[in-house]
Structures are given as C-alpha cells and as structure tokens.
Design an enzyme around this catalytic site. Sequence first.
Site, PDB file in Angstrom:
ATOM      1  N   ASP A   1       0.526  -1.131  -0.144  1.00 51.87           N
ATOM      2  CA  ASP A   1       0.232   0.088  -0.065  1.00 51.87           C
ATOM      3  C   ASP A   1       0.933   1.850  -0.368  1.00 51.87           C
ATOM      4  O   ASP A   1       2.131   1.079   0.078  1.00 51.87           O
ATOM      5  CB  ASP A   1      -0.744   0.034   1.760  1.00 51.87           C
TER       6      ASP A   1
ATOM      7  N   LYS B   1      -3.493   3.502  -2.326  1.00 50.55           N
ATOM      8  CA  LYS B   1      -4.559   4.786  -2.794  1.00 50.55           C
ATOM      9  C   LYS B   1      -4.072   5.731  -2.740  1.00 50.55           C
ATOM     10  O   LYS B   1      -3.412   6.102  -1.133  1.00 50.55           O
ATOM     11  CB  LYS B   1      -5.410   5.190  -1.914  1.00 50.55           C
TER      12      LYS B   1
ATOM     13  N   MET C   1      -8.752   8.616   9.771  1.00 48.97           N
ATOM     14  CA  MET C   1      -8.883   9.557   8.667  1.00 48.97           C
ATOM     15  C   MET C   1      -9.481  10.610   8.451  1.00 48.97           C
ATOM     16  O   MET C   1     -11.002  10.166   8.221  1.00 48.97           O
ATOM     17  CB  MET C   1      -9.728   8.692   8.081  1.00 48.97           C
TER      18      MET C   1
END
Lengths: 280, 280
Positions: free
Chosen positions: B46, B68, B183
């Site tokens: 990732d 991402k 987040m």
Amino acid sequence: MKKRQEQKTDSLRGCVHLVGAGPGDPELITVRGRRLIENCGALVYDALVNAEMLNWARPDCRCIFVGKQPGQRCATQESIGDLLVALASEGLEVVRLKGGDPFVFGRGGEEAQRLQAAGVPFTVVPAVTAALAAGAFAGIPLTHREHSSAVTFVSGHEDPRKGESTINWEVLARSGSTLCLYMAVGRLGAIAQRLQAAGLPGSTPACAVQWAGTSRQKSVVGTLGNLSFRVAAAGLSSPAIIVIGEVVSLQQTLSWFSPENGADHAQDHLPPLELPLADC
Amino acid sequence: MKKRQEQKTDSLRGCVHLVGAGPGDPELITVRGRRLIENCGALVYDALVNAEMLNWARPDCRCIFVGKQPGQRCATQESIGDLLVALASEGLEVVRLKGGDPFVFGRGGEEAQRLQAAGVPFTVVPAVTAALAAGAFAGIPLTHREHSSAVTFVSGHEDPRKGESTINWEVLARSGSTLCLYMAVGRLGAIAQRLQAAGLPGSTPACAVQWAGTSRQKSVVGTLGNLSFRVAAAGLSSPAIIVIGEVVSLQQTLSWFSPENGADHAQDHLPPLELPLADC
C-alpha cells in the site's frame, strides 16, 4: 541517529525504554523492541512476557522479574518506579518490558510520569496490544465496512456492580462499536448482564480468546447471553480477551490459526520477586 | 514449525500472509512481519508502507504497488483480491503488506474473506495500529487509571452530516472513552461540532498526530473546540490520528519524541499502478 548517540556519550545518566512485548509469541514484538532487549544493561519484566525474550539479552544484562501473578502478592507500582529510576541512575540503558502495549491498560503512563518526575530520559515503544492479536488469530476483523466502523478496548477489571465504576457500560452497549474487554473473564457474567440490560441483544455474537497466537490458544464462541457459561464450562481463564459484536460472526469462515503451529509460551518457572510486595 | 513446512512441501498451492506494516517506521513492524517480507515470492503493498521495507525482499520477489493516493484513482478492492488469488495460484508465498494493523480499518477482513472464498490459505500478522503509535510518540497514554478505562478507535471517513453514517457520535460523546479518530482530518470540524452538540465539552483536550514516530511527525495540541482551526493553521494533513480525551493533557509532561531522531518515510516516488482503477 547521530544526535541520539551524542546524547548517550555526553551523559553518564542512563535511560529507560518502556517497551511493549506484544501478545505472547516472541515473533510478535517489534523489530525495535527486540533490538533494545538485545542491547540493554537491565531488563525489568512482567509475568505476561514470554520467557524466550530473556534469552535475547546480553550475558551481563540484569534481568529482574516484577510481575503480577493471580492470587499472589506482587511488586508495588511504587517499588517498580523506584527500581527503574535506580537502574537508570547507575547509567544503565534499561528496558522495561511489559505485556501488550505499554499505553493500553499497562500502567505505562504511570511509569512514564514517574520517570519524567525523576528526570530520567525515557522512550516508548508501542506494540501489538492483546485485542489486536485476539482478532488476528481468532479470525475476527475488529472493524469491517459492512459491520462496524469503531472498536473499543475497555477494562473489565472494575466490578460493574460497584457504584464507583468509571465505565459507562450503558453507553457502550448502544455505541455500535465492536467491544474488546480486557481482564474481564472473572466478571464476564455481570458485565454481560449489564450490557444486555442496557439494550445490547443477548444474541450478539461474542468470543473469548486466551493466549492468542500461541500453542496455548483457546477460544470459545457464543453469544453475549451465553458466553460466560461457555467460558466457565471450557475452563478458560485469564489472560483472555472478550470480543463482542457482529464482526465475531466472521470467525466462522475466517478462523485460520491452529495452536499446534503457535509459539510456546512457558511460564511455569517464574523467578521470585525481590521488591516490596502488595496485594494485587 | 515442522507441520507448517510439511504443508508447504505437500502442496503446489501458495498462500497469502496479511501482514500489518505498522505505523511507518520500519523498526515498528513485528519480527514475524519482517521475516515474511524477507522470504516471500511476491509483495503486494500500500501507499502508507515505508519504502525501506521493500529493500528487505529477495531480489527475485515481485513487488506490486496497489496503494491509494489522495485525490487520485486507485486499484479496486476487487482487483486487489484477484491479484492475491492469482499470485497464490502460481504457488507463490505472498505477503500482502498493509499500513497499520490489517484488521483495524485496513479492509484486511474483506481480503481474508476473498481468499477464504477462493480456497487460498492465509495467515494474519497483527501490527501496531496508527493510534497506538500516536499515543506512544506524542506522549499520550491512551488509558490511565486516573483518567480513562477505555479507548475507542473510530473511522472519521464517513461524513457525519450525512444521514447514513453508521457511527453513533452522540453515544461516543458520552462514553468517557478516549477517542482516537482515523481518517478524520478533512471532517474534523464537523465531527467536533457533533461531539460537542452531544455534550462532550469543547474544553476537552485534543491532539492531532501526523506520521507518528517518523522524521515527518507533526503534532498539534488544543481542545475539541479549537483543534480543527489549529490543524488547518498548521497545515497538518492526512494521514493523521486525532486523540480526544483527558489523557491528552498528560502530553504536556510526557512528550519525549523528537522527529529529528525519527526514521525517514520517503514516499516521493510511488510506482505506477498496474491494476484496474476506481475513484477512491
């Protein structure tokens, strides 16, 4: 790195590393934790620490046991603080090795406060806390987009029938969060009753996991309503993590770990304590 | 161990290890995580994984980036699952390396479900999730006997003004639990308003910690009422953890970490994606 080495050379003062040992399997400590154990001059360790980690220490390292054992008298928190300050004052690099993560139910905060008050430099090395290991090795994703967007780690050590409990079980019951209870095996029946009285359905999936990831792993699956009976029937005892929430249902398909492949976690020969004792 | 080796020899089928890379500093992965990276035949990783870990892999290891990146299109979850199954079907031992812990906001559960459905053997290696690193390196004990007996990790990714949010912020506001928001930087203002409307005082200590434990660590301390303004003023962005609760006040005395001593976490040269893309 350069700066850190200079600090060490400049000062005769030692330091203390508050290191999390992780959940039991010695391979689940961090790379940094292992390196610090290999290099330290003194190692102050708890009962939940895997004895194999002591073999990593230098031959001249002073290894001192200060652990708590159920039903026995244990070293006082104050005497552990005194010991850490005294060892550092001898100029030693000290590892304070604690089961799990030092800042999650580990009294690491209290030890850091004591070191700070005494002017002893310290570092903190985070670790895999027990609930993360329980999830990984029981096949329970603690969060999942389709089931839960939050996970709560909560101490079950306080008696939920006592008025002075600081834990708002009624609120936790309605939070929608996956609940992971630490130190809760002995009070599971009372906690489950209180959660159900607050509206968490007795049918909510629940699981108890003892010694996650080791050859001694045992797990018991049930519901909030029946888990305490099943845990008692299986003879499962501390230390264990209780996971409560819809995500526990995923364990049916995601359970992958066989204890026979797990690391040994022998604790049969804990050494004697050398510090002032208290009831714990 | 013997058993595991026999399984490998018996079968041409590969397997997948869902490995948590920890919070960023390569020394904060587990010893097992590092060993699996060193031995694997394919490494699927990732954006939040420290690039230094790729250097541990064998020269013949296939390293595939599926991360991402904010504001860009990314590999679909389905295509990542396809890739893991395909690599394992070639007989490879695959490490799926994910930032943080695989079962805490990492979609590790979904990847495990996919592997299980495809009949691919898998293991899960837990890791230091970002909130534990934020606590350790900002000097915030997430639990403390005098302040908090619970800690909640909650996703701030959902828009709290939308009706479909599955998170009960009103209940969390009254839980007495230390709150760690993942987040959440982009929605901090709205979340803080909602928590205050539900009764959590605006004076509650709060802290944002970005890139905990690395040379890029930034932290901003304030209160629930003013943190979003301070975070914006400091230019602090994702990925960061927001910690809210009385324990944050301990940071004043327990803050010990200097970013100049932290590990580098260069991410400037992420490789191109080779998988089908989606908006993420």
